[in-house]
Design an enzyme around this catalytic site. Structure first.
Site, PDB file in Angstrom:
ATOM      1  N   GLN A  98       0.849  -1.187   0.000  1.00 16.47           N
ATOM      2  CA  GLN A  98       0.000   0.000   0.000  1.00 16.47           C
ATOM      3  C   GLN A  98       0.888   1.242   0.000  1.00 16.47           C
ATOM      4  O   GLN A  98       1.779   1.377   0.833  1.00 16.47           O
ATOM      5  CB  GLN A  98      -0.919   0.039   1.220  1.00 16.47           C
ATOM      6  CG  GLN A  98      -1.913   1.196   1.151  1.00 16.47           C
ATOM      7  CD  GLN A  98      -2.753   1.343   2.408  1.00 16.47           C
ATOM      8  OE1 GLN A  98      -2.291   1.888   3.394  1.00 16.47           O
ATOM      9  NE2 GLN A  98      -3.992   0.867   2.349  1.00 16.47           N
ATOM     10  N   TYR A 178      -6.205  10.540   4.568  1.00 17.47           N
ATOM     11  CA  TYR A 178      -4.894  10.910   4.049  1.00 17.47           C
ATOM     12  C   TYR A 178      -5.035  11.688   2.733  1.00 17.47           C
ATOM     13  O   TYR A 178      -6.144  12.014   2.312  1.00 17.47           O
ATOM     14  CB  TYR A 178      -4.015   9.675   3.930  1.00 17.47           C
ATOM     15  CG  TYR A 178      -3.749   9.051   5.285  1.00 17.47           C
ATOM     16  CD1 TYR A 178      -2.957   9.710   6.223  1.00 17.47           C
ATOM     17  CD2 TYR A 178      -4.332   7.838   5.658  1.00 17.47           C
ATOM     18  CE1 TYR A 178      -2.736   9.169   7.490  1.00 17.47           C
ATOM     19  CE2 TYR A 178      -4.125   7.294   6.914  1.00 17.47           C
ATOM     20  CZ  TYR A 178      -3.318   7.972   7.828  1.00 17.47           C
ATOM     21  OH  TYR A 178      -3.122   7.438   9.079  1.00 17.47           O
ATOM     22  N   ARG A 225      -7.761   1.601  -2.546  1.00 17.52           N
ATOM     23  CA  ARG A 225      -8.453   1.523  -1.253  1.00 17.52           C
ATOM     24  C   ARG A 225      -9.263   2.792  -1.051  1.00 17.52           C
ATOM     25  O   ARG A 225      -8.748   3.904  -1.172  1.00 17.52           O
ATOM     26  CB  ARG A 225      -7.412   1.400  -0.142  1.00 17.52           C
ATOM     27  CG  ARG A 225      -7.961   1.434   1.278  1.00 17.52           C
ATOM     28  CD  ARG A 225      -8.608   0.120   1.658  1.00 17.52           C
ATOM     29  NE  ARG A 225      -8.537  -0.113   3.112  1.00 17.52           N
ATOM     30  CZ  ARG A 225      -9.219  -1.040   3.742  1.00 17.52           C
ATOM     31  NH1 ARG A 225     -10.039  -1.834   3.072  1.00 17.52           N
ATOM     32  NH2 ARG A 225      -9.103  -1.214   5.038  1.00 17.52           N
ATOM     33  N   GLY A 317      -8.337  -7.029   9.691  1.00 16.63           N
ATOM     34  CA  GLY A 317      -7.282  -6.266  10.329  1.00 16.63           C
ATOM     35  C   GLY A 317      -6.800  -6.883  11.621  1.00 16.63           C
ATOM     36  O   GLY A 317      -5.853  -7.655  11.656  1.00 16.63           O
ATOM     37  N   ARG A 318      -7.463  -6.545  12.730  1.00 11.05           N
ATOM     38  CA  ARG A 318      -6.953  -6.880  14.062  1.00 11.05           C
ATOM     39  C   ARG A 318      -6.683  -8.357  14.277  1.00 11.05           C
ATOM     40  O   ARG A 318      -5.688  -8.744  14.887  1.00 11.05           O
ATOM     41  CB  ARG A 318      -7.918  -6.335  15.118  1.00 11.05           C
ATOM     42  CG  ARG A 318      -7.848  -4.820  15.258  1.00 11.05           C
ATOM     43  CD  ARG A 318      -9.055  -4.288  16.020  1.00 11.05           C
ATOM     44  NE  ARG A 318      -8.935  -2.858  16.294  1.00 11.05           N
ATOM     45  CZ  ARG A 318      -9.172  -1.899  15.396  1.00 11.05           C
ATOM     46  NH1 ARG A 318      -9.546  -2.225  14.168  1.00 11.05           N
ATOM     47  NH2 ARG A 318      -9.029  -0.629  15.724  1.00 11.05           N
TER      48      ARG A 318
END
Length: 362
Positions: A98, A178, A225, A317-318
């Site tokens: 990424q 971002y 993304r 993710g986690r």
């Protein structure tokens, strides 16, 4: 009906399963932005995921967003990622990088003295941690239109460097507040030139970056993304019709490219908006949809099974942090380990490479 454990053709790759690892900030690089042996071990441990997406990597030090973030700019950084890619491939895995620009979510102390730059001179109202302490994000410098070719070329060169380092592909980060998300959102983009003022103009930079990178490395090794309505880090996208016009317009504009996939992060990934946007993604018959519920909650197997019925794969993710063998645990219905969130960004092995694979106790 597809299951989490079915294979999937995605760009140039065949994924052995549809459980992918989302890009996860872990802050384990030094100030030089060079990946270390810890990175090699961490990503290789998770090679059984259908696809690994690296943490967000900066294309130039002037776009760094947080301490411990690795880069893909210098020869040393490229060499470090080459070792990471080899470790993953030697372990049987597949890995995309990424690439992200922090934009206004940064500080001069992170940028080696450079001023954070964004679509408009509007502060995020949030804080960022640099190498010493937590600081308020300053009012950024508004980018001149003449600077857009440089921003585009930084993404293009980063993608070339990533492929040269052995990555299987590149995911462009257009989400989570971002720089590219800042261009997409009317709350952070108050420009009145060719890069702001309407949905089409706000998504122009993202489209131009994708076209430049696709020309450089091939669209079948390129992904995007997005996180529409992810109102975090100073972003506000409350007008649903504007969201549809912006994100739907972007996805229709890049339909001809045939990207490998588009990954969506949304609080309601099976809801009306993402279902509509996914239709645009799939219109070319090539591009896949990866869904992620995100928004601070842990994606359990039951939810992942639902998501894969609406998308082509799911981003986790986690639980990918705390279960390097997550695919096996889910497939064999084994217990999963909860992540220790206190170690997410602390550096070192603890909470990074020391989570064990499942073993049957004697």
């Amino acid at each position: 009906m597809a299951t989490l454990f079915d294979s999937l053709e995605l760009g140039r790759l065949t994924l052995p399963n549809r459980v992918t690892m989302a890009a996860l900030t872990r802050s384990r690089a030094g100030r030089d932005g060079v990946p270390t042996q810890l990175h090699e071990r961490y990503y290789a441990q998770r090679a059984s995921m259908g696809l690994i997406v690296t943490e967000g990597v900066f294309p130039a030090v002037t776009s760094r967003a947080f301490p411990g973030q690795p880069g893909i700019e210098t020869p040393e950084q490229i060499a470090g990622w080459r070792r990471v890619a080899k470790s993953v491939h030697d372990s049987g895995g597949r890995i995309f990088m990424q690439v992200m620009n922090g934009g206004r979510l940064s500080h001069a102390s992170l940028l080696e003295g450079a001023e954070p730059a964004a679509p408009s001179a509007l502060a995020s109202g949030t804080a960022v941690r640099d190498f010493e302490s937590r600081k308020e994000c300053p009012v950024p410098r508004a980018l001149d239109s003449e600077e857009m070719p440089r921003i585009i070329d930084e993404f293009r060169q980063a993608a070339r460097n990533a492929i040269d380092a052995g990555m299987d592909g590149v995911e462009i980060h257009g989400a989570n507040g971002y720089l590219l998300h800042q261009f997409l959102s009317p709350s952070s983009n108050h420009r009145d030139d060719a890069y702001g003022g309407s949905p089409q103009k706000r998504y122009r930079l993202v489209e131009e970056i994708l076209r430049a990178v696709a020309e450089e490395i091939g669209a079948d090794r390129l992904a995007l993304r997005l996180s529409p309505q992810n109102n975090i880090q100073g972003i506000e996208e409350s007008d649903t019709e504007d969201v549809r016009a912006t994100y739907g317009g972007l996805l229709r504009a890049i339909e001809d490219l045939g990207l490998a996939y588009v990954s969506f992060l949304h609080a309601e990934p099976t809801g009306e908006l993402i279902t509509e946007l996914s239709t645009h993604v799939r219109a070319n018959g090539k591009t896949r949809v990866i869904l992620n519920s995100g928004f601070g909650r842990i994606t359990q197997r039951e939810e992942a099974e639902q998501l894969v019925q609406h998308g082509d794969a799911v981003a986790v993710g986690r639980l990918a942090i705390s279960n390097p063998d997550l695919v096996r645990r889910w497939q064999e219905e084994l217990p999963v380990t909860a992540p220790d969130e206190s170690t997410f960004y602390t550096g070192g092995e603890r909470g990074y490479t020391d989570y064990p694979v499942y073993t049957v106790s004697s």
